[in-house]
Design an enzyme around this catalytic site. Sequence first.
Site, PDB file in Angstrom:
ATOM      1  N   HIS A  82       1.132  -1.451   0.004  1.00  0.00           N
ATOM      2  CA  HIS A  82      -0.183   0.371   0.219  1.00  0.00           C
ATOM      3  C   HIS A  82       0.661   0.871  -0.592  1.00  0.00           C
ATOM      4  O   HIS A  82       2.181   1.868   0.656  1.00  0.00           O
ATOM      5  CB  HIS A  82      -1.346  -0.080   1.147  1.00  0.00           C
ATOM      6  CG  HIS A  82      -1.444   1.275   1.192  1.00  0.00           C
ATOM      7  ND1 HIS A  82      -3.460   1.339   0.442  1.00  0.00           N
ATOM      8  CD2 HIS A  82      -1.342   2.069   1.953  1.00  0.00           C
ATOM      9  CE1 HIS A  82      -3.681   2.608   0.752  1.00  0.00           C
ATOM     10  NE2 HIS A  82      -2.673   3.099   1.516  1.00  0.00           N
ATOM     11  N   ASP A 161     -14.343   4.194   8.727  1.00  0.00           N
ATOM     12  CA  ASP A 161     -13.243   4.846   8.477  1.00  0.00           C
ATOM     13  C   ASP A 161     -13.634   5.285   7.224  1.00  0.00           C
ATOM     14  O   ASP A 161     -13.781   7.128   7.076  1.00  0.00           O
ATOM     15  CB  ASP A 161     -12.583   3.915   7.572  1.00  0.00           C
ATOM     16  CG  ASP A 161     -11.352   5.302   6.844  1.00  0.00           C
ATOM     17  OD1 ASP A 161     -10.717   5.783   7.671  1.00  0.00           O
ATOM     18  OD2 ASP A 161     -10.522   4.470   6.071  1.00  0.00           O
ATOM     19  N   ARG A 168     -13.527  14.069   8.336  1.00  0.00           N
ATOM     20  CA  ARG A 168     -11.671  14.618   8.202  1.00  0.00           C
ATOM     21  C   ARG A 168     -11.433  15.622   7.295  1.00  0.00           C
ATOM     22  O   ARG A 168     -10.921  16.602   7.374  1.00  0.00           O
ATOM     23  CB  ARG A 168     -11.018  13.259   8.445  1.00  0.00           C
ATOM     24  CG  ARG A 168     -10.780  12.208   9.942  1.00  0.00           C
ATOM     25  CD  ARG A 168     -10.052  11.694   9.152  1.00  0.00           C
ATOM     26  NE  ARG A 168      -9.089  11.763   9.505  1.00  0.00           N
ATOM     27  CZ  ARG A 168      -8.172  10.516   8.683  1.00  0.00           C
ATOM     28  NH1 ARG A 168      -8.101   9.364   8.103  1.00  0.00           N
ATOM     29  NH2 ARG A 168      -6.613  11.194   8.393  1.00  0.00           N
ATOM     30  N   SER A 183      -6.535   4.476   9.654  1.00  0.00           N
ATOM     31  CA  SER A 183      -7.877   4.617   8.661  1.00  0.00           C
ATOM     32  C   SER A 183      -7.099   3.918   7.710  1.00  0.00           C
ATOM     33  O   SER A 183      -7.657   3.130   6.861  1.00  0.00           O
ATOM     34  CB  SER A 183      -7.947   6.029   8.304  1.00  0.00           C
ATOM     35  OG  SER A 183      -7.949   6.505   6.967  1.00  0.00           O
ATOM     36  N   LYS A 187      -8.382  -0.581   6.322  1.00  0.00           N
ATOM     37  CA  LYS A 187      -8.973  -1.022   5.101  1.00  0.00           C
ATOM     38  C   LYS A 187      -7.942  -2.362   4.797  1.00  0.00           C
ATOM     39  O   LYS A 187      -7.916  -3.656   4.365  1.00  0.00           O
ATOM     40  CB  LYS A 187      -8.584   0.042   3.824  1.00  0.00           C
ATOM     41  CG  LYS A 187      -9.116   0.707   4.317  1.00  0.00           C
ATOM     42  CD  LYS A 187      -9.942   2.258   3.633  1.00  0.00           C
ATOM     43  CE  LYS A 187      -9.209   3.271   4.121  1.00  0.00           C
ATOM     44  NZ  LYS A 187      -9.282   4.266   3.659  1.00  0.00           N
TER      45      LYS A 187
HETATM   46  N1  URA Z   1      -4.788   8.014   2.876  1.00  0.00           N
HETATM   47  C1  URA Z   1      -6.587   6.508   3.723  1.00  0.00           C
HETATM   48  O1  URA Z   1      -6.976   5.566   3.196  1.00  0.00           O
HETATM   49  N2  URA Z   1      -6.303   7.301   5.056  1.00  0.00           N
HETATM   50  C2  URA Z   1      -5.312   8.967   5.125  1.00  0.00           C
HETATM   51  O2  URA Z   1      -6.201   9.381   6.227  1.00  0.00           O
HETATM   52  C3  URA Z   1      -4.863   9.330   5.061  1.00  0.00           C
HETATM   53  C4  URA Z   1      -4.782   8.658   3.489  1.00  0.00           C
END
Ligand code: URA
Length: 433
Positions: A82, A161, A168, A183, A187
């Site tokens: 990622h 999230d 946010r 966050s 995932k």
């Molecule tokens: N990417 C995400 O999935 N979450 C964040 O908070 C910042 C970047």
Amino acid sequence: MRMVDIIHKKREGIELSEQEIQYFIEGYTEGSIPDYQVSALLMAVYYKGMSETETAILTKAMVESGETIDLSPIKGHKVDKHSTGGVGDKTTFIVGPLVASVGVPVAKMSGRGLGHTGGTLDKLESIPGFSIEITKEKFIKQVNEKKLAVAGQTGNLAPADKKLYALRDVTATVDSIPLIAGSIMSKKLASGADSIVLDVKTGTGAFMKTIEDSESLAREMVNIGNNLGRQTIAVISDMNQPLGYEVGNANEVREAVEVLQGKNISDLRNLALELAAHMTILAEVFDSYEEAISTLEKNLDNGKAFEVFKTFVEAQGGDVSVIEDLSKLPTSPYYFEIKAESEGYVSAIDAEAIGVAAMYLGAGRATKEDVINHGVGISLKKKIGDPVSIGETLVVLNSETEVPQDSINKVKEAYEITNKPVEKKTLIYKVIK
Ligand code: URA
């Protein structure tokens, strides 16, 4: 328990308990806690931070707010990769087939682009026929047989999230290290891989502009992953200029395929090799970094990884003839060249500004509803450290209509030229294990 007490406690900088964090995540996900209270809590977290324990609890609560994906029907050690988001980052198209070429299954769930950063799914869709919407059964079968599949996020992964991120975004609380770490990791953990390699970007085009902040974010994420039972490592890589030379959807696929065909675009090739090496070591295919790099380099140079890429494109309905003849990828009719107005050396290329310029051309979305144009993009002709003379082309913009002035202005603003020689940027700053 009352939300107002939780906000008050965090405002005073006191550590929240597991019950309090779970209460707010559950309540917010089901809708019993309103946006205005969560906004206040997010701002308190922004200023007061969260301890390592609080961040791990937050992440776990977000994972548990929705479904998790069971990858156990896929044979072998599944490793995910990622990136925290950059401009011109097309490494997935090289890393995926490269890791698969040594037998490690890559079951990748990717996202779409928003704002100045592009998305893997949008880029893949510039290959005619390519579909990212595949059933779970087909996804698993494809990974078992071809070792590589990329799909859009299905199901209800980490819905807490999703809601929190949207909030946010409009409350100026995105760039908080514990919130970003929670966050991203929620995932990743919900997506089911056994191990995770994180590419944490640092510099002008990244969320984290300094090495120190990037390292804190990387450590936080590595700790969360390891505490929650997934081997996780992070590579901190440079985003003080776009990665490679191409920005835009088809442009990026083209450049990635060129690397798979053996072209040495050094930053892109080297970062892909670095990430792939860590992934294959976590999957226990290699004992040492040196062995991993030398085998992966071989598979890049002998075309094995390219063959895996073509098989993967075909399996997802893409037209392989386009990959074999890159001139068939979408392009646009209008070009504009930006030329150097002074002589010297390129000292800065603001990656975020280049990303925004590409978005103005139609390569990205300002809002979720915007439609992407796959055939527009930006080609850099000079990178940091390169010498330039007056009138030499720095950048070429490719557009569907006359190239918009705001895009041209953004690119001009992004480049800085000085009269003294400039050192090339470091590509990889640190690996956090
Ligand atoms: N990417 C995400 O999935 N979450 C964040 O908070 C910042 C970047």
